[in-house]
Design a protein around this motif. Structure first.
Motif, PDB file in Angstrom:
ATOM      1  N   ILE A   3       0.859  -1.185   0.000  1.00 40.46           N
ATOM      2  CA  ILE A   3       0.000   0.000   0.000  1.00 40.46           C
ATOM      3  C   ILE A   3       0.895   1.236   0.000  1.00 40.46           C
ATOM      4  N   HIS A   4       0.505   2.250  -0.782  1.00 38.49           N
ATOM      5  CA  HIS A   4       1.292   3.479  -0.827  1.00 38.49           C
ATOM      6  C   HIS A   4       0.672   4.509   0.122  1.00 38.49           C
ATOM      7  N   TYR A   5       1.468   4.980   1.092  1.00 44.47           N
ATOM      8  CA  TYR A   5       0.969   5.984   2.035  1.00 44.47           C
ATOM      9  C   TYR A   5       1.594   7.340   1.717  1.00 44.47           C
ATOM     10  N   GLY A  30       4.730  11.342  -8.390  1.00 41.44           N
ATOM     11  CA  GLY A  30       4.950   9.985  -7.852  1.00 41.44           C
ATOM     12  C   GLY A  30       3.841   9.040  -8.256  1.00 41.44           C
ATOM     13  N   ARG A  31       3.061   8.585  -7.273  1.00 37.28           N
ATOM     14  CA  ARG A  31       1.884   7.769  -7.591  1.00 37.28           C
ATOM     15  C   ARG A  31       0.605   8.539  -7.255  1.00 37.28           C
ATOM     16  N   GLY A  32       0.744   9.862  -7.170  1.00 33.93           N
ATOM     17  CA  GLY A  32      -0.426  10.721  -7.101  1.00 33.93           C
ATOM     18  C   GLY A  32      -1.167  10.744  -5.777  1.00 33.93           C
ATOM     19  N   GLY A  33      -0.534  10.283  -4.700  1.00 34.59           N
ATOM     20  CA  GLY A  33      -1.221  10.287  -3.403  1.00 34.59           C
ATOM     21  C   GLY A  33      -1.689  11.684  -3.019  1.00 34.59           C
ATOM     22  N   HIS A  34      -0.802  12.669  -3.161  1.00 36.00           N
ATOM     23  CA  HIS A  34      -1.173  14.040  -2.809  1.00 36.00           C
ATOM     24  C   HIS A  34      -2.071  14.651  -3.886  1.00 36.00           C
ATOM     25  N   SER A  35      -1.777  14.325  -5.146  1.00 36.73           N
ATOM     26  CA  SER A  35      -2.598  14.854  -6.253  1.00 36.73           C
ATOM     27  C   SER A  35      -4.059  14.456  -6.092  1.00 36.73           C
ATOM     28  N   ILE A  51       3.586  17.254 -12.177  1.00 38.99           N
ATOM     29  CA  ILE A  51       4.882  17.122 -12.858  1.00 38.99           C
ATOM     30  C   ILE A  51       5.627  15.932 -12.263  1.00 38.99           C
ATOM     31  N   ASP A  52       6.298  15.170 -13.095  1.00 33.20           N
ATOM     32  CA  ASP A  52       7.266  14.180 -12.602  1.00 33.20           C
ATOM     33  C   ASP A  52       8.277  13.918 -13.700  1.00 33.20           C
ATOM     34  N   ARG A  53       9.539  13.741 -13.301  1.00 29.41           N
ATOM     35  CA  ARG A  53      10.570  13.477 -14.305  1.00 29.41           C
ATOM     36  C   ARG A  53      10.674  11.984 -14.603  1.00 29.41           C
ATOM     37  N   ASP A  54       9.957  11.171 -13.828  1.00 29.90           N
ATOM     38  CA  ASP A  54      10.018   9.720 -13.995  1.00 29.90           C
ATOM     39  C   ASP A  54       8.925   9.261 -14.970  1.00 29.90           C
ATOM     40  N   LYS A  75      11.247  18.223 -15.519  1.00 33.49           N
ATOM     41  CA  LYS A  75      11.866  18.541 -14.223  1.00 33.49           C
ATOM     42  C   LYS A  75      11.090  19.714 -13.632  1.00 33.49           C
ATOM     43  N   PHE A  76      10.938  19.739 -12.302  1.00 35.92           N
ATOM     44  CA  PHE A  76      10.151  20.843 -11.747  1.00 35.92           C
ATOM     45  C   PHE A  76      10.866  22.186 -11.832  1.00 35.92           C
ATOM     46  N   SER A  77      12.191  22.162 -12.077  1.00 33.22           N
ATOM     47  CA  SER A  77      12.896  23.441 -12.240  1.00 33.22           C
ATOM     48  C   SER A  77      12.430  24.158 -13.510  1.00 33.22           C
ATOM     49  N   LEU A  96       5.221  20.021  -2.943  1.00 32.85           N
ATOM     50  CA  LEU A  96       6.516  19.417  -3.253  1.00 32.85           C
ATOM     51  C   LEU A  96       6.773  18.331  -2.209  1.00 32.85           C
ATOM     52  N   ASP A  97       6.870  17.094  -2.675  1.00 32.85           N
ATOM     53  CA  ASP A  97       7.138  15.961  -1.777  1.00 32.85           C
ATOM     54  C   ASP A  97       8.444  15.351  -2.283  1.00 32.85           C
ATOM     55  N   LEU A  98       9.557  15.812  -1.695  1.00 32.07           N
ATOM     56  CA  LEU A  98      10.873  15.569  -2.293  1.00 32.07           C
ATOM     57  C   LEU A  98      11.367  14.123  -2.137  1.00 32.07           C
ATOM     58  N   GLY A  99      12.396  13.808  -2.909  1.00 32.68           N
ATOM     59  CA  GLY A  99      13.035  12.494  -2.777  1.00 32.68           C
ATOM     60  C   GLY A  99      12.471  11.468  -3.738  1.00 32.68           C
ATOM     61  N   VAL A 100      12.689  10.191  -3.389  1.00 27.54           N
ATOM     62  CA  VAL A 100      12.207   9.099  -4.253  1.00 27.54           C
ATOM     63  C   VAL A 100      10.873   8.573  -3.751  1.00 27.54           C
ATOM     64  N   PRO A 103       7.500   3.244  -5.046  1.00 29.57           N
ATOM     65  CA  PRO A 103       7.675   2.356  -6.211  1.00 29.57           C
ATOM     66  C   PRO A 103       9.080   2.440  -6.819  1.00 29.57           C
ATOM     67  N   GLN A 104       9.697   3.623  -6.777  1.00 29.02           N
ATOM     68  CA  GLN A 104      11.068   3.731  -7.303  1.00 29.02           C
ATOM     69  C   GLN A 104      12.019   2.884  -6.450  1.00 29.02           C
ATOM     70  N   LEU A 105      11.843   2.945  -5.128  1.00 30.67           N
ATOM     71  CA  LEU A 105      12.704   2.174  -4.229  1.00 30.67           C
ATOM     72  C   LEU A 105      12.461   0.673  -4.371  1.00 30.67           C
ATOM     73  N   ASP A 223      20.305  21.470  -6.803  1.00 28.96           N
ATOM     74  CA  ASP A 223      20.119  22.575  -7.752  1.00 28.96           C
ATOM     75  C   ASP A 223      18.670  22.655  -8.222  1.00 28.96           C
ATOM     76  N   GLU A 224      18.057  21.494  -8.430  1.00 28.98           N
ATOM     77  CA  GLU A 224      16.646  21.471  -8.838  1.00 28.98           C
ATOM     78  C   GLU A 224      15.785  22.227  -7.820  1.00 28.98           C
ATOM     79  N   LEU A 225      16.030  21.945  -6.535  1.00 33.27           N
ATOM     80  CA  LEU A 225      15.224  22.566  -5.480  1.00 33.27           C
ATOM     81  C   LEU A 225      15.465  24.079  -5.423  1.00 33.27           C
TER      82      LEU A 225
HETATM   83  C1  LIG Z   1       8.429  11.234  -2.786  1.00 33.20           C
HETATM   84  S1  LIG Z   1       7.897  10.975  -4.403  1.00 33.20           S
HETATM   85  C2  LIG Z   1       6.312  11.736  -4.450  1.00 33.20           C
HETATM   86  C3  LIG Z   1       5.218  10.837  -3.978  1.00 33.20           C
HETATM   87  C4  LIG Z   1       3.839  11.426  -4.202  1.00 33.20           C
HETATM   88  N1  LIG Z   1       3.620  12.610  -3.414  1.00 33.20           N
HETATM   89  C5  LIG Z   1       2.775  10.405  -3.920  1.00 33.20           C
HETATM   90  O1  LIG Z   1       2.028  10.553  -2.944  1.00 33.20           O
HETATM   91  O2  LIG Z   1       2.691   9.429  -4.661  1.00 33.20           O
HETATM   92  C6  LIG Z   1       8.842  12.112  -5.330  1.00 33.20           C
HETATM   93  C7  LIG Z   1       8.579  12.074  -6.825  1.00 33.20           C
HETATM   94  O3  LIG Z   1       9.099  13.272  -7.371  1.00 33.20           O
HETATM   95  C8  LIG Z   1       9.812  13.017  -8.542  1.00 33.20           C
HETATM   96  N2  LIG Z   1      10.851  14.044  -8.629  1.00 33.20           N
HETATM   97  C9  LIG Z   1      11.896  14.237  -7.792  1.00 33.20           C
HETATM   98  N3  LIG Z   1      12.625  15.282  -8.177  1.00 33.20           N
HETATM   99  C10 LIG Z   1      12.019  15.791  -9.284  1.00 33.20           C
HETATM  100  C11 LIG Z   1      12.293  16.905 -10.137  1.00 33.20           C
HETATM  101  N4  LIG Z   1      13.354  17.688  -9.945  1.00 33.20           N
HETATM  102  N5  LIG Z   1      11.447  17.149 -11.155  1.00 33.20           N
HETATM  103  C12 LIG Z   1      10.358  16.358 -11.366  1.00 33.20           C
HETATM  104  N6  LIG Z   1      10.064  15.280 -10.602  1.00 33.20           N
HETATM  105  C13 LIG Z   1      10.882  15.003  -9.568  1.00 33.20           C
HETATM  106  C14 LIG Z   1      10.357  11.617  -8.380  1.00 33.20           C
HETATM  107  O4  LIG Z   1      10.557  11.018  -9.645  1.00 33.20           O
HETATM  108  C15 LIG Z   1       9.250  10.934  -7.565  1.00 33.20           C
HETATM  109  O5  LIG Z   1       8.339  10.293  -8.402  1.00 33.20           O
END
Ligand SMILES: C[S@@+](CC[C@H](N)C(=O)[O-])C[C@H]1O[C@@H](n2cnc3c(N)ncnc32)[C@H](O)[C@@H]1O
Length: 339
Positions: A3-5, A30-35, A51-54, A75-77, A96-100, A103-105, A223-225
């Motif tokens: 389950i994704h939290y 990510g997987r759109g939990g916040h969206s 937005i997502d770069r993945d 990229k969000f930049s 902005l929910d930073l990091g991985v 599902p990526q992990l 730098d992205e942030l």
């Molecule tokens: C922690 S997850 C987000 C999870 C999401 N909030 C959810 O509930 O499913 C971070 C996501 O941001 C994406 N990401 C990280 N840095 C990014 C960037 N600079 N530009 C676009 N996407 C980025 C990653 O690929 C990852 O899918």
């Protein structure tokens, strides 16, 4: 399937103070939990740009059948150009929910986890850029050491960097390939901790900090942030809100710096090395002091209950900020929103 939290879900979305007719951005879909929660709170005329770069995240979003959602592989930049293409001049809020993502992990083919054997990739965007394995083929001891100490605060950065280079050179000689897998890299780091007699007392896997540092470096996350945080004030409506969830002290210090009053510099009390202090002091957060700026209005940590259900949330910190304009020279034009 696990389950994704979504981390700090209610606090982060409450922080956005959603206007049902507003335009919002989820910069880390990510997987759109916040969206999904933003969409729940929007009315029929509201809009969400995600937005997502993945590419995997973007593919997942394409299955969500909601005309208010637009997903961008970017990229969000690049937020300014993303919004410009959509003829959006101002947004009401951004998450902005930073990091991985989990599902990526969890996917061993992405190379983010030292617990799963897989190729040493670590790119969030698998369509572009260098994998960690490719970078390690040419990197020297100093470059590796800098990544590990700057982004991982790894105390054995030098020993690990030397061991990684030795292992790589040996592999290149024997197999004509450098370090190719997550397990190979994690083993090198593990052995350093054992040789220093520090393995047993560790609560976390010894490769935790190094893997995080390499990931931050490969994806240019700092730098992205910084680039995004600089752009946000100009793209937000007056009293617009931003919720930022970070998991790493460097990210959180950057977010904190952008949400501080301009006259307050970086505090030496923030437990920084002199190198970090110089770096944070050098970040120019605004073009000038009269620009609109983001002011922190709330800081939230996950509750014990959330940490029990979702261990990943334990290092999270949420900062909520609001766009304010402090002096007369700073006029925010509340241009009409278009989409
Ligand atoms: C922690 S997850 C987000 C999870 C999401 N909030 C959810 O509930 O499913 C971070 C996501 O941001 C994406 N990401 C990280 N840095 C990014 C960037 N600079 N530009 C676009 N996407 C980025 C990653 O690929 C990852 O899918």
């Amino acid at each position: 399937m696990k389950i994704h939290y979504p981390v700090l879900l209610n606090d982060s979305i409450d922080g956005l103070n959603i206007d049902p007719d507003g335009i919002y951005v989820d910069a880390t879909f990510g997987r759109g939990g916040h969206s999904k929660e933003i969409l729940n709170r929007l009315g029929p005329t509201g809009n969400l740009v995600a937005i997502d770069r993945d590419p995997d995240a973007v593919k997942y979003a394409s299955f969500i059948n909601d005309s208010r959602l637009q997903i961008c592989h970017d990229k969000f930049s690049n937020l300014s150009s993303i919004l410009k293409k959509k003829q959006i001049t101002k947004i009401n809020g951004l998450l902005l929910d930073l990091g991985v993502s989990s599902p990526q992990l969890a996917d061993e083919n992405r190379g983010f986890s030292f617990l799963k054997d897989g190729p040493l990739d670590m790119r969030m965007d698998t369509t572009t850029g260098k994998t960690l394995s490719t970078w390690l083929e040419k990197a020297d001891v100093m470059e590796i050491q800098n990544v590990l100490s700057d982004f991982g605060e790894e105390r054995f950065s030098k020993s690990i960097a030397i061991a990684v280079c030795k292992k790589r050179d040996k592999e290149l000689l024997i197999k004509k390939e450098g370090i190719k897998t997550t397990t190979e890299l994690a083993d090198v780091i593990n052995k350093i901790y054992i040789s220093k007699g520090k393995r047993k007392q560790l609560l976390k896997h010894p490769a935790t900090k190094s893997f995080q540092a390499f990931r931050i470096f490969i994806n240019d996350e700092i730098d992205e942030l910084i680039l995004l945080m600089k752009k946000i004030p100009k793209l937000m409506k007056k009293n617009g809100r931003i919720s930022v969830i970070s998991f790493h002290s460097i990210e959180d210090r950057i977010v904190k710096k952008f949400m501080k009053p301009p006259q307050k510099g970086v505090s030496r009390l923030d437990q920084m090395t002199p190198k970090q202090y110089a770096f944070f002091s050098s970040i120019n957060i605004r073009d000038n002091n009269s620009s609109p700026r983001i002011q922190q209005i709330k800081k939230v940590f996950p509750s014990e209950d959330e940490i029990r259900i979702n261990k990943r949330s334990r290092s999270a910190i949420l900062r909520v900020g609001e766009l304010i304009c402090e002096n007369e020279n700073c006029k925010i034009r509340n241009e009409k929103q278009t989409i």
